[in-house]
Design a protein around this motif. Structure first.
Motif, PDB file in Angstrom:
ATOM      1  N   GLY A  53       0.803  -1.219   0.000  1.00 44.89           N
ATOM      2  CA  GLY A  53       0.000   0.000   0.000  1.00 44.89           C
ATOM      3  C   GLY A  53       0.830   1.260   0.000  1.00 44.89           C
ATOM      4  O   GLY A  53       0.311   2.346  -0.250  1.00 44.89           O
ATOM      5  N   GLY A  54       2.131   1.120   0.286  1.00 37.13           N
ATOM      6  CA  GLY A  54       3.008   2.276   0.305  1.00 37.13           C
ATOM      7  C   GLY A  54       2.794   3.144   1.521  1.00 37.13           C
ATOM      8  O   GLY A  54       1.897   2.916   2.334  1.00 37.13           O
ATOM      9  N   SER A  74       6.207  -5.106  -2.658  1.00 33.29           N
ATOM     10  CA  SER A  74       4.963  -4.917  -3.414  1.00 33.29           C
ATOM     11  C   SER A  74       5.084  -3.792  -4.430  1.00 33.29           C
ATOM     12  O   SER A  74       5.769  -2.794  -4.200  1.00 33.29           O
ATOM     13  CB  SER A  74       3.796  -4.633  -2.459  1.00 33.29           C
ATOM     14  OG  SER A  74       4.049  -3.476  -1.684  1.00 33.29           O
ATOM     15  N   GLN A  75       4.420  -3.961  -5.538  1.00 29.53           N
ATOM     16  CA  GLN A  75       4.433  -2.939  -6.585  1.00 29.53           C
ATOM     17  C   GLN A  75       3.544  -1.777  -6.179  1.00 29.53           C
ATOM     18  O   GLN A  75       2.346  -1.939  -5.938  1.00 29.53           O
ATOM     19  CB  GLN A  75       3.946  -3.543  -7.908  1.00 29.53           C
ATOM     20  CG  GLN A  75       3.905  -2.575  -9.069  1.00 29.53           C
ATOM     21  CD  GLN A  75       5.282  -2.249  -9.612  1.00 29.53           C
ATOM     22  OE1 GLN A  75       6.187  -1.908  -8.852  1.00 29.53           O
ATOM     23  NE2 GLN A  75       5.458  -2.335 -10.920  1.00 29.53           N
ATOM     24  N   GLU A  76       4.150  -0.594  -6.086  1.00 34.30           N
ATOM     25  CA  GLU A  76       3.424   0.624  -5.738  1.00 34.30           C
ATOM     26  C   GLU A  76       3.597   1.640  -6.864  1.00 34.30           C
ATOM     27  O   GLU A  76       4.179   1.329  -7.902  1.00 34.30           O
ATOM     28  CB  GLU A  76       3.923   1.179  -4.402  1.00 34.30           C
ATOM     29  CG  GLU A  76       3.980   0.176  -3.257  1.00 34.30           C
ATOM     30  CD  GLU A  76       2.626  -0.377  -2.838  1.00 34.30           C
ATOM     31  OE1 GLU A  76       1.597   0.252  -3.192  1.00 34.30           O
ATOM     32  OE2 GLU A  76       2.586  -1.422  -2.178  1.00 34.30           O
ATOM     33  N   ASP A  77       3.113   2.848  -6.668  1.00 29.86           N
ATOM     34  CA  ASP A  77       3.174   3.861  -7.714  1.00 29.86           C
ATOM     35  C   ASP A  77       4.594   4.171  -8.159  1.00 29.86           C
ATOM     36  O   ASP A  77       4.819   4.558  -9.310  1.00 29.86           O
ATOM     37  CB  ASP A  77       2.499   5.155  -7.237  1.00 29.86           C
ATOM     38  CG  ASP A  77       0.994   4.992  -7.065  1.00 29.86           C
ATOM     39  OD1 ASP A  77       0.444   4.033  -7.635  1.00 29.86           O
ATOM     40  OD2 ASP A  77       0.383   5.817  -6.353  1.00 29.86           O
TER      41      ASP A  77
END
Length: 481
Positions: A50-51, A303-306
């Motif tokens: 979620g960053g 995790s892939q975030e913006d």
């Protein structure tokens, strides 16, 4: 005979309640396994699904509060080969027992930031004096209380890039020593074991060495000065693409930190340009040129975030898909010598810290005042007596080991039989030399331990039930005799 049976039963009970990881300690410039005496190298990933912008304590969720999510991610991390995660934003008001226990079961340590991006929960780099309050310290101490009892809590970061340019290098360093002092004093009074406290620095070369020197020196006669960091980390993105030891400047970092008196490691690394990433820095970081000085590092991020640094895409329904960066990192990890990573005797254990002096500072404008700010009103009572309504964490039984959300490999095929494999009682996770195949079951990375349940036990009811069962067996043996 009966006493002998009780002794055997108690020994069996102790074996069944042993914890997967050995606690780590710091000796000089090395992380050291407290049981084996071997040096420990961090092979980790940053973990903040979620960053930073996704952190909302009022939601009742943080990265270590959902067991289903942690089980999925721990299984993927176990097969990846990591032994540590860095978690930036946690709420001390939430229960983290299951997530901490899951990561503990697979031999993964936790590095925890005590600050968060919310107002009142961090030192404001633009206003350090105004944000250094007893309310702020209460929050940081609550994080300590929430995580101090987990054996896989490796360390706490007192700050992250609070000193990040020349203007902040004047007023901010004394406050980083003050927060470090306060955390270490609180841990000394309220934790049954010593947990290291350190700082995560921006890799701004203009101020990097001054930051390190300012924080690692001692104002006393030895290393016991509580305002001195136990470790120093840096968020470094100097190796990009298919670079080299010299092109990246790793040679300069190794030379600069060769005289360190605390462990130094990368709290973040892994350029995402060019993309996809190839992670050719991994063999260098854990190789003979760098490893004798630096203690490993954590790839940014799981995790892939913006910001597009992810290894895994996590979807809103809980399903996930591996990215090609995951495969590339796993391939590089699998080239590493596991024995070199965790089974060599610590060497840098007898170094002594320098005395704090303005002569350590080379950059005009960087702080040379080593007089640390006094505690804010009310904080001394918090340290002496503990915080009110302190959270309590404990290792719990992990009864489910199979991942239920769907996970796909980078080729889009579903990964079958994904599960964690609890490790033996003294192991940390290591690269397995294997790669994930979407068409075959996931296998253990380092252990032949059964995948059905962990052997972790906690709580009086579990203890009594286990002891009762063991004593019943003992009594039956006596009757049969």
């Amino acid at each position: 005979m009966f006493n002998k049976v009780i002794q055997v039963a108690l020994l069996a009970l102790c074996a069944s309640t042993a914890l997967a990881v050995q606690t780590l300690e710091i000796k000089g410039a090395d992380f050291v396994n407290s049981v084996t005496g071997n040096r420990f190298q961090i092979v980790g990933v940053a973990y903040q699904p979620g960053g930073q912008s996704g952190y909302d304590p009022s939601s009742g969720v943080d990265p270590l509060s959902n067991g289903t999510v942690c089980l999925r991610d721990a299984a993927l991390m176990q097969q990846l080969g990591v032994n540590a995660i860095r978690v930036y934003n946690v709420s001390p008001d939430l229960n983290h027992d299951l997530c901490a226990s899951i990561f503990n079961a697979v031999g993964i340590y936790m590095l925890l930031d005590v600050n968060s991006p919310l107002s009142g929960e961090s030192i404001d780099r633009s206003n350090p004096s105004g944000s250094y309050t007893s309310s702020y310290l209460n929050r940081t101490f609550a994080v300590v209380e929430a995580f101090k009892s987990y054996p896989n809590t490796l360390l706490f970061f007192s700050g992250n890039e609070v000193i990040n340019d020349l203007p902040t290098s004047g007023p901010n360093p004394p406050y980083m020593r003050a927060v470090t002092r306060d955390l270490k004093n609180y841990i000394a009074k309220h934790s049954t074991r010593s947990i290291p406290v350190g700082y995560s620095a921006a890799d701004v070369r203009e101020i990097l060495l001054d930051t390190w020197n300012y924080l690692q020196c001692t104002t006393g006669s030895d290393a016991s000065d509580p305002s001195r960091v136990d470790l120093f980390a840096l968020n470094s993105y100097s190796w990009c693409g298919d670079s080299s030891f010299t092109t990246s400047g790793y040679d300069v970092l190794v030379s600069d930190f060769s005289k360190t008196t605390v462990p130094v490691f990368f709290s973040e690394y892994g350029c995402n340009k060019p993309s996809p990433r190839v992670f050719t820095e991994v063999p260098a970081l854990y190789g003979p040129l760098v490893a004798p000085v630096l203690s490993g590092g954590l790839v940014y991020e799981f995790s892939q975030e913006d910001s597009n640094f992810g290894l895994v895409t996590i979807n809103a329904d809980g399903s996930a898909k591996l990215l090609s960066d995951y495969d590339a990192l796993q391939k590089q990890y699998n080239t590493l010598n596991v024995t070199t990573l965790q089974s060599e005797a610590a060497q840098n254990t007898t170094v002594s810290p320098p005395q704090c002096s303005s002569s350590l500072i080379t950059n005009k404008g960087f702080a040379t005042n080593f007089t640390i700010p006094s505690l804010p009103d009310g904080a001394e009572d918090l340290i002496n007596n503990g915080i009110s309504n302190a959270p309590v964490g404990k290792i719990v039984t992990v009864s489910d080991t199979k991942v239920t959300p769907q996970v796909q490999g980078s080729n889009g095929q579903a990964i079958s039989n994904l599960a964690i494999t609890p490790l033996k009682d003294d192991e940390s996770n290591t690269p397995s030399g294997q790669t994930q195949s979407a068409s075959t079951p996931t296998s253990s990375t380092t252990s032949s331990a059964p995948a059905a349940t962990t052997s972790k036990k906690s709580g009086a009811s579990t203890l009594q039930a286990s002891l009762g069962a063991l004593l019943a067996v003992g009594l039956l043996a006596v009757v049969l005799l």
